[in-house]
Enzyme design. Structure first.
Site, PDB file in Angstrom:
ATOM      1  N   PHE A  71       0.813  -1.214   0.000  1.00  0.00           N
ATOM      2  CA  PHE A  71       0.000   0.000   0.000  1.00  0.00           C
ATOM      3  C   PHE A  71       0.845   1.262   0.000  1.00  0.00           C
ATOM      4  O   PHE A  71       0.384   2.322  -0.447  1.00  0.00           O
ATOM      5  CB  PHE A  71      -0.963  -0.017   1.188  1.00  0.00           C
ATOM      6  CG  PHE A  71      -0.432   0.494   2.489  1.00  0.00           C
ATOM      7  CD1 PHE A  71      -0.635   1.816   2.875  1.00  0.00           C
ATOM      8  CD2 PHE A  71       0.260  -0.334   3.367  1.00  0.00           C
ATOM      9  CE1 PHE A  71      -0.157   2.294   4.091  1.00  0.00           C
ATOM     10  CE2 PHE A  71       0.733   0.130   4.574  1.00  0.00           C
ATOM     11  CZ  PHE A  71       0.531   1.454   4.938  1.00  0.00           C
ATOM     12  N   LYS A  72       2.075   1.185   0.457  1.00  0.00           N
ATOM     13  CA  LYS A  72       2.920   2.385   0.504  1.00  0.00           C
ATOM     14  C   LYS A  72       3.157   2.970  -0.889  1.00  0.00           C
ATOM     15  O   LYS A  72       3.418   4.167  -1.030  1.00  0.00           O
ATOM     16  CB  LYS A  72       4.265   2.062   1.167  1.00  0.00           C
ATOM     17  CG  LYS A  72       4.163   1.446   2.563  1.00  0.00           C
ATOM     18  CD  LYS A  72       3.607   2.403   3.583  1.00  0.00           C
ATOM     19  CE  LYS A  72       3.452   1.777   4.950  1.00  0.00           C
ATOM     20  NZ  LYS A  72       4.682   1.495   5.639  1.00  0.00           N
ATOM     21  N   ASP A  73       3.055   2.130  -1.927  1.00  0.00           N
ATOM     22  CA  ASP A  73       3.243   2.629  -3.293  1.00  0.00           C
ATOM     23  C   ASP A  73       2.243   3.719  -3.642  1.00  0.00           C
ATOM     24  O   ASP A  73       2.550   4.635  -4.404  1.00  0.00           O
ATOM     25  CB  ASP A  73       3.081   1.489  -4.313  1.00  0.00           C
ATOM     26  CG  ASP A  73       4.228   0.510  -4.302  1.00  0.00           C
ATOM     27  OD1 ASP A  73       5.378   0.938  -4.133  1.00  0.00           O
ATOM     28  OD2 ASP A  73       3.975  -0.699  -4.473  1.00  0.00           O
TER      29      ASP A  73
END
Length: 466
Positions: A111-113
């Site tokens: 999810f950090k992308d």
């Protein structure tokens, strides 16, 4: 829109200056001076927007016209061009009471992308526009580092150093960071845990001379642009469940949580007017956030290694942002509480404040055994493979949801990143090609002691000591 510090000792800043500052110069965190509220009519209009269009609508409320609309549109387009689905964060219906928002379709399968691909474009934009040298310094419990490196690798005018806890991230997480051999990337593997790495980062950003000397910029969720970018997919998720569920049921969102950044993005979305019923904090056995919601005591405990290492965190750096709103934006009280945490090792809120906390959040900490149980159960029952962090989100959904509610659980990483846990469930998964390719690549990292002086020496060499 102006931005202020949770501790009140920083003059109001614009959007770009806020992002470049990262950690506020008074040690607090930057937040908007006021939160824009979206009307029900505008929410209805937003339902038909693409992810990129929704992103632009939300950001336009916060950036003070500091970035021309066409420039923002181009940055957003480049940010999500590498995602493996045009929806960016698709919604998957599991049953009548559960949806899963898949946040792992970016280049590093986490999810950090979603936020960091944009942040890389933003820093590159600022570097070129202002002829600004940008040296990024961050800590990671696994996913932030890989996503941040992917977002800025090879970009002119930017160098990035990431600290990660030595041998306390999954093998795939480690490889995603350390197989990058670009000149503008440095990986430091610190003999300690994530909280040790994060403390070094906060201490260095609090050293204003060191910060200015090396043009340090933050990539962690202490930086408000991370929070704001994550807010977008709360709106997107809500808009893409069945219309009948929106109309007839209360909508919860269950969020695997460690550093409090992702769940705070949901708190921000709710304050903006998104009709979320419960924000459910899903943790693992490092359950400081669950204990706070249940008892009102925020006290770091003993660190535990779990099957969900990205949530193996005791000190949640974004907690201070929530505390600011819980204390009705009283910066003196925030400063007192944070000083109390530093000197006494804990914060305890009053019964009246605890009632407000419990109105804002539900929480549940899943054990290692529960994590594996839900991975196996959902694979068998729904033919859906959960990563261990998402499994904690499912455990919290199971524990905290009622019959008249529907829950969106966030899938924060692809299960291939955590095959150690999947294998314990006697499940053999097929790796995506991009992940399989990592297994044969050489690694580039420096192992260092948990010693700030040693880390500073490495940074001086990498960034330049002038």
């Amino acid at each position: 829109m102006q931005y202020v510090s949770t501790r009140g000792q920083v003059a109001p800043k614009g959007f770009i200056d806020t992002v470049l500052m990262g950690l506020a110069d008074d040690g607090g965190l930057m937040i908007p001076a006021e939160i824009p509220v979206i009307s029900p009519e505008a929410l209805e209009e937003w339902k038909n927007l693409s992810y990129e269009e929704l992103f632009q609508q939300i950001f336009s409320l916060y950036i003070n016209d500091e970035i021309p609309a066409e420039d923002l549109k181009a940055m957003v387009k480049r940010s999500y061009a590498s995602f493996r689905t045009p929806e960016v964060t698709p919604v998957n219906k599991i049953n009548d009471s559960l949806y899963i928002l898949e946040l792992f379709h970016g280049p590093t399968f986490a999810f950090k992308d979603v936020a960091l691909q944009f942040m890389g474009e933003f820093y590159s934009y600022v570097s070129k526009k202002q002829n600004e040298i940008i040296h990024i310094l961050g800590a990671t419990s696994g996913d932030t580092g890989a996503a941040a490196i992917q977002g800025v690798r090879g970009k002119d005018g930017i160098k990035i150093c990431i600290l990660h806890p030595h041998q306390k991230v999954s093998k795939i997480q480690e490889l995603q960071m350390t197989t990058v051999n670009d000149e503008n990337v440095l990986n430091l593997s610190v003999k300690g845990n994530f909280d040790d790495c994060q403390k070094v980062i906060k201490d260095l950003f609090a050293d204003l001379d060191f910060k200015a000397k090396h043009h340090l910029r933050a990539i962690n969720s202490i930086n408000f642009v991370r929070i704001l970018a994550q807010t977008v997919y709360y709106f997107y998720a809500y808009f893409h469940i069945d219309a009948e569920a929106q109309a007839s049921k209360k909508v919860n969102i269950s969020v695997p949580s460690g550093n409090f950044g992702n769940i705070f993005s949901g708190f921000l979305a709710k304050r903006m007017g998104l009709p979320i019923h419960k924000l459910i904090i899903a943790t693992n056995e490092n359950n400081i956030l669950e204990r706070f919601v249940r008892t009102g005591e925020y006290k770091p405990g003993d660190f535990k290694s779990t099957h969900s290492p990205s949530m193996d965190i005791q000190v949640a750096s974004n907690f201070e942002r929530y505390l600011y709103y819980l204390l009705d934006e009283n910066v003196e009280k925030v400063s007192e509480y944070m000083k109390q945490l530093q000197t006494e090792g804990k914060i305890v809120v009053s019964p009246e404040l605890l009632a407000r906390v419990q109105n804002d959040f539900a929480a549940y900490g899943a054990s290692n055994d529960e994590c594996l149980k839900y991975i196996g159960e959902y694979n068998e029952k729904y033919d859906y493979l959960l990563d261990p962090h998402t499994a904690c989100g499912i455990a919290a959904y199971q524990e905290c949801s009622e019959e008249d509610e529907v829950t969106i659980t966030f899938a924060t990483a692809h299960p291939a990143k955590f095959d150690e846990a999947i294998a314990l469930c006697m499940i053999e998964q097929k790796f995506p090609e991009q992940i399989s390719a990592l297994l044969t690549k050489p690694q580039y990292q420096q192992v260092v002691d948990h010693d700030q002086d040693e880390i500073v020496r490495e940074l001086e060499k990498f960034y330049g000591d002038k």
